[in-house]
Design an enzyme around this catalytic site. Structure first.
Site, short mmCIF file in Angstrom:
data_model
loop_
_atom_site.label_atom_id
_atom_site.label_comp_id
_atom_site.label_asym_id
_atom_site.label_seq_id
_atom_site.Cartn_x
_atom_site.Cartn_y
_atom_site.Cartn_z
N ARG A 161 0.81 -1.21 0.00
CA ARG A 161 0.00 0.00 0.00
C ARG A 161 0.85 1.26 0.00
NH1 ARG A 161 -3.36 3.16 4.02
NH2 ARG A 161 -5.33 3.67 2.99
N ILE A 221 -7.20 7.51 -1.04
CA ILE A 221 -7.10 6.06 -1.02
C ILE A 221 -7.90 5.59 0.19
CG2 ILE A 221 -4.90 6.16 0.23
CD1 ILE A 221 -4.13 3.51 -1.04
N SER A 222 -8.79 4.63 -0.01
CA SER A 222 -9.65 4.17 1.08
C SER A 222 -8.85 3.46 2.17
CB SER A 222 -10.72 3.21 0.54
OG SER A 222 -11.59 3.86 -0.35
N GLN A 223 -9.41 3.44 3.38
CA GLN A 223 -8.74 2.74 4.48
C GLN A 223 -8.66 1.25 4.15
OE1 GLN A 223 -12.38 3.58 7.11
NE2 GLN A 223 -11.37 1.90 8.20
#
Length: 217
Positions: free
Chosen positions: A37, A63-65
């Site tokens: 990530r 960016i999503s968790q």
């Protein structure tokens, strides 16, 4: 030697943020451990890449968790032979996770600069089964339809009708549906031309801009 650094952080992320919250699909957990990530997060946020929070990637996008990425991926119930459509490429992280799980990923991004960033990130991992399209994601991408799964990674006021049309029989669509500020994460399953929906709780995403989404105002 690990192909990418920070493997220990990814393992902790999976165990503490994802498995501990009820996601147990081994293929999804393996993909979350494998894809780095931190390569998708720009400075100065790189050191925070494995925290359980969304992070800015530029151009008003995030960016999503990790938990939300894993949850939405698990809800798709992917198989290795599947073809998946993603709406809202962003930095390419969700597409990279999906690329480890399915035959092919088509992903659509409306902002050229963001799509270019995603191309660089995807290429850096050597992933060959991802097609990035610049355009209006609410229209889908009929050229590669039908899709076994469709995932919308931005908030939509309703499920865009073209996406329902492009979802294959027996396919699953995952999307945050609701207002600009808060949405409900839903799955839509298609059976004999009809659709059934289930809710999976509240979420917050940036708005999906397009013909069948929100206007850019």
């Amino acid at each position: 030697m690990e192909p990418f650094p920070r493997a220990d952080e990814r393992s902790r992320m999976v165990e503490q943020q994802i498995r501990a919250r009820g996601i147990t699909n081994p293929r999804v957990l393996d993909a979350m451990r494998e894809i780095p990530r931190h390569l998708f997060v720009p400075p100065p946020y790189t050191l925070s890449a494995y925290t359980d929070s969304p992070l800015p990637i530029g151009n008003g996008q995030t960016i999503s968790q990790p938990y939300i990425v894993a949850l939405m991926t698990a809800l798709l119930e992917t198989r290795s032979e599947d073809r998946v459509l993603e709406i809202g490429t962003g930095c390419g992280y969700q597409a990279a996770i999906l690329a480890r799980l399915v035959c092919h990923v088509t992903t659509i991004e409306r902002i050229h600069a963001v799509a270019d960033l995603a191309w660089k990130n995807i290429a850096s991992l050597g992933l060959k089964n991802v097609s990035i399209i610049v355009g209006d994601g609410t229209e889908g991408y009929i050229q590669n339809a039908p899709y076994n799964g469709i995932i919308i990674t931005a908030a939509t006021p309703q499920i865009p009708p073209p996406l329902i049309d492009q979802l294959d029989e027996g396919g699953i669509l995952v999307a945050p549906v609701g207002g600009r500020d808060i949405q409900e994460l839903i799955t839509l399953k298609k059976h004999h031309g009809r659709t059934d929906q289930l809710s999976h709780g509240g979420v917050r995403f940036v708005p999906l801009i397009g013909e069948h989404g929100w206007t850019d105002t």
